[in-house]
Design an enzyme around this catalytic site. Structure first.
Site, mmCIF file in Angstrom:
data_model
loop_
_atom_site.group_PDB
_atom_site.id
_atom_site.type_symbol
_atom_site.label_atom_id
_atom_site.label_comp_id
_atom_site.label_asym_id
_atom_site.label_seq_id
_atom_site.Cartn_x
_atom_site.Cartn_y
_atom_site.Cartn_z
ATOM 1 N N HIS A 257 13.350 11.663 3.357
ATOM 2 C CA HIS A 257 12.742 12.925 3.743
ATOM 3 C C HIS A 257 12.576 13.890 2.577
ATOM 4 O O HIS A 257 11.489 14.445 2.386
ATOM 5 C CB HIS A 257 13.402 13.600 4.939
ATOM 6 C CG HIS A 257 12.444 14.589 5.513
ATOM 7 N ND1 HIS A 257 11.434 14.231 6.366
ATOM 8 C CD2 HIS A 257 12.256 15.891 5.255
ATOM 9 C CE1 HIS A 257 10.677 15.268 6.625
ATOM 10 N NE2 HIS A 257 11.155 16.301 5.965
ATOM 11 N N SER B 279 12.779 5.888 -13.988
ATOM 12 C CA SER B 279 11.704 6.652 -14.632
ATOM 13 C C SER B 279 11.637 8.070 -14.064
ATOM 14 O O SER B 279 11.536 9.056 -14.811
ATOM 15 C CB SER B 279 10.377 5.920 -14.425
ATOM 16 O OG SER B 279 9.302 6.761 -14.718
ATOM 17 N N SER B 280 11.715 8.172 -12.735
ATOM 18 C CA SER B 280 11.638 9.493 -12.100
ATOM 19 C C SER B 280 12.811 10.373 -12.502
ATOM 20 O O SER B 280 12.651 11.574 -12.738
ATOM 21 C CB SER B 280 11.649 9.355 -10.575
ATOM 22 O OG SER B 280 10.480 8.748 -10.149
ATOM 23 N N TYR C 80 9.052 15.892 0.409
ATOM 24 C CA TYR C 80 8.885 17.194 -0.241
ATOM 25 C C TYR C 80 8.700 17.051 -1.737
ATOM 26 O O TYR C 80 8.060 17.896 -2.371
ATOM 27 C CB TYR C 80 10.052 18.120 0.135
ATOM 28 C CG TYR C 80 9.976 18.424 1.594
ATOM 29 C CD1 TYR C 80 9.033 19.325 2.070
ATOM 30 C CD2 TYR C 80 10.743 17.739 2.507
ATOM 31 C CE1 TYR C 80 8.887 19.550 3.421
ATOM 32 C CE2 TYR C 80 10.605 17.955 3.862
ATOM 33 C CZ TYR C 80 9.670 18.864 4.314
ATOM 34 O OH TYR C 80 9.511 19.069 5.653
ATOM 35 N N GLU D 136 12.034 12.976 -0.250
ATOM 36 C CA GLU D 136 10.925 12.352 -0.985
ATOM 37 C C GLU D 136 9.574 12.914 -0.519
ATOM 38 O O GLU D 136 8.656 13.106 -1.310
ATOM 39 C CB GLU D 136 10.991 10.836 -0.795
ATOM 40 C CG GLU D 136 9.782 10.048 -1.292
ATOM 41 C CD GLU D 136 9.630 10.058 -2.802
ATOM 42 O OE1 GLU D 136 10.600 10.415 -3.498
ATOM 43 O OE2 GLU D 136 8.535 9.721 -3.273
ATOM 44 N N LYS E 59 4.473 30.141 3.311
ATOM 45 C CA LYS E 59 3.532 29.730 2.257
ATOM 46 C C LYS E 59 2.083 29.817 2.750
ATOM 47 O O LYS E 59 1.209 30.340 2.069
ATOM 48 C CB LYS E 59 3.844 28.304 1.798
ATOM 49 C CG LYS E 59 5.077 28.239 0.942
ATOM 50 C CD LYS E 59 5.318 26.849 0.433
ATOM 51 C CE LYS E 59 6.254 26.916 -0.754
ATOM 52 N NZ LYS E 59 5.656 27.518 -1.933
ATOM 53 N N HIS F 129 0.852 -1.205 0.000
ATOM 54 C CA HIS F 129 0.000 0.000 0.000
ATOM 55 C C HIS F 129 0.887 1.254 0.000
ATOM 56 O O HIS F 129 0.682 2.174 -0.795
ATOM 57 C CB HIS F 129 -0.916 0.009 1.226
ATOM 58 C CG HIS F 129 -1.511 1.352 1.547
ATOM 59 N ND1 HIS F 129 -2.520 1.931 0.794
ATOM 60 C CD2 HIS F 129 -1.212 2.256 2.523
ATOM 61 C CE1 HIS F 129 -2.813 3.114 1.302
ATOM 62 N NE2 HIS F 129 -2.039 3.346 2.344
ATOM 63 N N ARG G 105 1.908 0.918 15.190
ATOM 64 C CA ARG G 105 1.490 0.777 13.797
ATOM 65 C C ARG G 105 1.907 -0.592 13.268
ATOM 66 O O ARG G 105 2.668 -1.309 13.918
ATOM 67 C CB ARG G 105 2.109 1.896 12.957
ATOM 68 C CG ARG G 105 3.602 1.856 12.932
ATOM 69 C CD ARG G 105 4.240 3.096 12.333
ATOM 70 N NE ARG G 105 4.094 3.176 10.887
ATOM 71 C CZ ARG G 105 4.920 3.857 10.090
ATOM 72 N NH1 ARG G 105 5.948 4.529 10.610
ATOM 73 N NH2 ARG G 105 4.727 3.906 8.799
ATOM 74 N N SER H 182 -1.023 27.011 -5.339
ATOM 75 C CA SER H 182 -0.651 28.397 -5.638
ATOM 76 C C SER H 182 -1.240 28.883 -6.971
ATOM 77 O O SER H 182 -1.254 30.087 -7.241
ATOM 78 C CB SER H 182 0.873 28.543 -5.692
ATOM 79 O OG SER H 182 1.428 28.202 -4.453
ATOM 80 N N TRP I 39 7.141 0.033 3.782
ATOM 81 C CA TRP I 39 7.638 0.607 2.530
ATOM 82 C C TRP I 39 9.093 1.067 2.650
ATOM 83 O O TRP I 39 9.774 1.299 1.660
ATOM 84 C CB TRP I 39 6.742 1.768 2.072
ATOM 85 C CG TRP I 39 7.042 3.086 2.726
ATOM 86 C CD1 TRP I 39 6.686 3.472 3.979
ATOM 87 C CD2 TRP I 39 7.778 4.178 2.159
ATOM 88 N NE1 TRP I 39 7.155 4.743 4.236
ATOM 89 C CE2 TRP I 39 7.828 5.198 3.128
ATOM 90 C CE3 TRP I 39 8.409 4.404 0.926
ATOM 91 C CZ2 TRP I 39 8.472 6.409 2.925
ATOM 92 C CZ3 TRP I 39 9.058 5.620 0.726
ATOM 93 C CH2 TRP I 39 9.082 6.601 1.717
ATOM 94 N N THR J 240 7.535 27.018 5.434
ATOM 95 C CA THR J 240 6.185 26.475 5.239
ATOM 96 C C THR J 240 5.155 27.473 5.756
ATOM 97 O O THR J 240 4.108 27.687 5.125
ATOM 98 C CB THR J 240 6.035 25.118 5.961
ATOM 99 O OG1 THR J 240 7.133 24.290 5.598
ATOM 100 C CG2 THR J 240 4.735 24.432 5.566
ATOM 101 N N HIS K 153 15.358 12.826 11.931
ATOM 102 C CA HIS K 153 14.159 12.858 12.778
ATOM 103 C C HIS K 153 13.272 11.632 12.562
ATOM 104 O O HIS K 153 12.331 11.416 13.312
ATOM 105 C CB HIS K 153 13.371 14.175 12.592
ATOM 106 C CG HIS K 153 12.674 14.334 11.288
ATOM 107 N ND1 HIS K 153 12.571 15.539 10.640
ATOM 108 C CD2 HIS K 153 12.017 13.466 10.497
ATOM 109 C CE1 HIS K 153 11.895 15.387 9.520
ATOM 110 N NE2 HIS K 153 11.547 14.136 9.424
ATOM 111 N N HIS K 154 13.584 10.826 11.538
ATOM 112 C CA HIS K 154 12.836 9.580 11.345
ATOM 113 C C HIS K 154 13.399 8.452 12.195
ATOM 114 O O HIS K 154 12.847 7.359 12.208
ATOM 115 C CB HIS K 154 12.885 9.160 9.869
ATOM 116 C CG HIS K 154 12.155 10.100 8.966
ATOM 117 N ND1 HIS K 154 10.812 9.981 8.702
ATOM 118 C CD2 HIS K 154 12.572 11.186 8.278
ATOM 119 C CE1 HIS K 154 10.437 10.951 7.886
ATOM 120 N NE2 HIS K 154 11.471 11.696 7.607
ATOM 121 N N ASP L 37 6.735 21.490 -26.596
ATOM 122 C CA ASP L 37 6.623 20.155 -25.984
ATOM 123 C C ASP L 37 7.730 20.046 -24.941
ATOM 124 O O ASP L 37 8.425 21.025 -24.668
ATOM 125 C CB ASP L 37 6.762 19.055 -27.062
ATOM 126 C CG ASP L 37 6.086 17.760 -26.654
ATOM 127 O OD1 ASP L 37 6.320 17.303 -25.525
ATOM 128 O OD2 ASP L 37 5.306 17.204 -27.449
#
Lengths: 42, 532
Positions: free
Chosen positions: B259, B175-176, B263, B261, B337, B83, B456, B274, B148, B334, B308-309, B112
Site C-alpha cells: 500500500h 536500486s530504489s 503512494y 508502494e 490536495k 505487465h 480479474r 503541483s 504481480w 487527498t 483493505h487489500h 549534483d
C-alpha cells in the site's frame, strides 16, 4: 566551463553521515522483518 | 575499468574543470551527472512502458471476445503478472526517479546528487533486473503467473521463472533504496543558501517524503521475497501450509509494502501536478504548507491501511473496521490536495497547453480513481467486489490517469528545459485527447464489468460480459497506439524542435526556470544560487 559550485567539506561529511544512517535504517527494517519470522514463523 | 576509475578521480579532483560530457557509450556507462542519469532513467522507463503496454494489448486482444483466442491460459497469467511488475517497477517508479534526478538538484540549487557514483549504480542495476523479468518468459514453464503480488502457494510451486522474478525484485529494491538514500541526503544537505525546507518546490517535498517511504517499505518486500526463496529452495515453510506455514502471512507482509508502494507511485505525481497547475494558472500554489502536511499525512496513513487489500481473508471484524476507517481517513488529506489545486486554478489566468491539459486530466480522472477507492474501502462492498474488474478499473484510474498522466504532463512541461527545444503543441494536444478518450473507453466499462461480477485475471469469460470487454479492448488499443505520438513528439523535439526560451512557461517560478538557461548546461550551477 568552470564548476565552482560544489559541496563544502562540511556538507560532504554531513551527507556521508546521513547516507550511512539511512542505509542502516534500510538494513534494520530488512533484518527485523526476516528475523521476526525466523524466530517465530507463525 | 581502472582507466575509468582514474578518469573519475581526476574528474572529481579538478572539480569538473574544462570539459563537458565524454562522447559515445562511455558517457552513459560511466556518467555521474544527475542529468545524464535522469535521462537514462526516463528512457529506460519509456522502453519498459512500451514493453508493458504491449503486454497489456496482448491481454486486451485476448479479452476482445469470449473464448480463448490467441494464447493459452498460463501465458495469459504470465502476461498479467509481468505487465504489472514491469509497469510498477520498470516504468512508473524509474520515471519518477528520472524526474527526481533531473529536477531535485536544480530545484534546490545543488551542483549534483550527494552520491553521484551510487546514482550511476542505482540506474545500471535496472538493466539486469529488466533482463531477468523479460528473460523469464524464455525458461521452461514460462514467466511467473501468480499476479504481480506473488502470492503463495502458487508462487512456491512454479518453475525457475519465479527465482528470476524474485532476484529481479531484490535488485529493483536495492536500486530504489540507493536512489532514495541519494535523494534524501541531497535534499537534507545540499540545498542552496536560503533554500529552507518550507521554500522548496512541492516536487522536492513530495520526493523527500516518497524516499522515506521507500526506505521504510522496500526492505519489507525484500524480506518477504527472501522468505519465498527459502521456502522454495531451503526447506523453510514460512508461507507453505503443508509445512505449517501461513500463506496469509505473506499477504500481510506484502501489503504492508504494497500500500505505501501505491503512494510511492502517486506522491511524486502530486509533486509534478503541483508545479504545473500554478505555472499555467499564473498564480502561486494555494495552501503550500497544507500541501506539505497533507503529503506527509498521506504517507503516514499509508502504513496503517494494508488490510483493505485483504478483507476477504477472514480478519476479525474489529480489524476489518479499523482498516476501513483508516482507509477512508486518507480521503481527507487527498481532498485537501484536490481542493488546493482547484483553488489555485480559481480566477487564475489559465491557458491550456499540453502539460496543463494532462494536469487537468489527472485531476478529473484521479478523483474518479480516488472515489472508487472509497467504494472499495467499505468492507461489505469490497467483499462483493474483491478480485473483480471493478478493482482493475480503480487502480488503473489511480496509476494510469494518476501516475502516468502526471509523467506525461511532466515530460511536456520540462522537455523544453531539458532539451532546449520546444515540442510540437498540436501533436501534444492530439496525444492528450486520444489518451483521454482511449483511456476512458478502456477502463470506465471495467467498473460495469466488475459490478456485474466479472473476475480479474481470467482469459475467458461469460457471454454477458462480451460487449463491455469489446469496448474496453477498443479503448485500450486507441490509448496504446496514441502513445506512439508521444514518443514521436519527444524524439522529433530532441532532434530538431524550435529553440525553447529560458522561461518557456510564463508562470513557472522554480530555480530551473529562473536561474538556468534552456537547455541546462552540463554542469548545472557555476555558483550557488542564493534564494531570498
Amino acid at each position: 566551463v568552470t564548476q565552482n559550485h560544489k559541496p563544502t567539506p562540511a556538507q560532504r561529511k554531513q551527507a556521508l553521515i546521513t547516507g550511512i544512517v539511512l542505509a542502516v535504517m534500510a538494513l534494520a527494517v530488512y533484518g527485523v522483518v526476516v528475523l521476526k519470522y525466523v524466530t517465530n514463523p507463525t | 575499468m581502472s582507466t575509468a576509475t582514474h578518469a573519475h578521480d581526476h574528474h572529481d579532483d579538478h572539480a569538473h574543470d574544462h570539459h563537458g560530457p565524454p562522447a559515445g557509450f562511455t558517457r552513459w556507462m560511466h556518467t555521474t551527472n544527475h542529468k545524464d542519469i535522469g535521462t537514462m532513467y526516463l528512457w529506460f522507463s519509456g522502453f519498459m512502458f512500451l514493453v508493458g503496454g504491449t503486454m497489456a494489448l496482448g491481454i486486451r486482444a485476448e479479452l476482445f471476445k469470449p473464448g480463448l483466442q490467441l494464447m493459452d491460459p498460463m501465458f495469459f497469467n504470465s502476461l498479467t503478472t509481468v505487465h504489472g511488475l514491469v509497469m510498477v517497477f520498470g516504468a512508473i517508479m524509474p520515471a519518477f526517479v528520472g524526474f527526481a534526478n533531473w529536477l531535485v538538484p536544480m530545484q534546490i540549487g545543488a551542483a549534483d546528487m550527494a552520491f553521484p557514483r551510487m546514482n550511476n549504480w542505482s540506474f545500471w542495476l535496472l538493466i539486469p533486473a529488466g533482463l531477468l523479468l523479460m528473460g523469464s518468459f524464455l525458461v521452461p514453464g514460462g514467466a511467473a503467473g501468480s499476479g504481480w503480488t506473488l502470492y503463495p502457494p502458487l508462487i512456491i510451486q512454479q518453475g525457475i521463472a519465479i527465482d528470476m522474478t524474485i532476484l529481479a525484485v531484490h535488485i529493483l529494491g536495492a536500486s530504489s533504496i540507493m536512489g532514495s538514500i541519494n535523494i534524501i541526503t541531497t535534499i537534507l544537505n545540499l540545498r542552496a543558501p536560503g533554500m529552507t525546507l518550507m521554500r522548496m518546490p512541492l516536487f522536492v517535498w513530495t520526493w523527500l517524503i516518497t524516499a522515506y517511504l521507500l526506505i521504510a517499505v522496500m526492505p519489507v518486500l525484500a524480506g518477504a521475497v527472501t522468505m519465498l526463496l527459502t521456502d522454495r529452495h531451503f526447506g523453510t515453510s514460512f508461507f507453505n501450509a503443508a509445512g505449517g506455514g501461513d500463506p496469509t502471512m505473506f499477504l500481510h507482509i506484502f501489503w504492508f509494502f504494497g500500500h505505501p508502494e501505491v503512494y510511492i507511485m502517486i506522491l511524486p505525481a502530486f509533486g509534478i501536478i503541483s508545479q504545473i497547475i500554478p505555472a499555467f494558472a499564473r498564480k502561486p500554489l494555494f495552501g503550500y504548507a497544507s500541501m506539505v502536511y497533507a503529503t506527509a499525512s498521506i504517507a503516514i496513513l499509508s502504513f496503517i491501511v494494508w488490510g483493505h487489500h485483504m478483507f476477504t481473508v477472514g480478519m476479525p471484524a474489529a480489524g476489518n473496521l479499523f482498516f476501513m476507517y483508516a482507509t477512508m481517513l486518507i480521503a481527507v488529506p487527498t481532498g485537501v490536495k484536490i481542493f488546493n489545486w482547484i483553488s489555485t486554478m480559481w480566477r487564475g489566468e489559465m491557458t491550456f497547453e499540453t502539460p496543463m491539459l494532462f494536469a487537468v486530466g489527472f485531476l478529473c480522472l484521479f478523483t474518479i480513481g480516488g472515489f472508487s477507492g472509497l467504494v472499495l474501502a467499505v468492507v461489505p462492498v469490497d467483499i462483493t467486489l474483491h478480485n473483480t474488474y471493478y478493482v482493475v478499473a480503480h487502480f488503473h484510474y489511480v496509476l494510469v490517469s494518476g501516475a502516468l498522466f502526471s509523467i506525461m504532463a511532466g515530460v511536456y512541461f520540462w522537455l523544453p528545459k531539458w532539451s532546449g527545444r520546444m515540442y510540437n503543441e498540436g501533436l501534444g494536444k492530439l496525444h492528450f485527447w486520444l489518451s483521454m478518450i482511449g483511456f476512458n473507453v478502456a477502463f470506465f466499462p471495467q467498473h460495469f464489468l466488475g459490478l456485474a461480477g466479472m473476475p480479474r485475471r481470467i482469459p475467458d469469460y461469460a457471454l454477458q460480459f462480451a460487449e463491455w470487454n469489446m469496448w474496453s479492448s477498443v479503448g485500450a488499443f486507441i490509448f496504446g497506439f496514441s502513445q506512439l505520438i508521444f514518443f514521436y513528439n519527444v524524439i522529433s523535439t530532441i532532434r530538431g524542435g524550435q529553440k525553447a526560451e529560458q522561461k518557456q512557461w510564463e508562470g513557472a517560478d522554480s530555480l530551473e526556470w529562473t536561474h538556468l538557461p534552456s537547455p541546462v548546461p552540463y554542469h548545472t550551477f557555476e555558483t550557488a544560487p542564493v534564494i531570498k
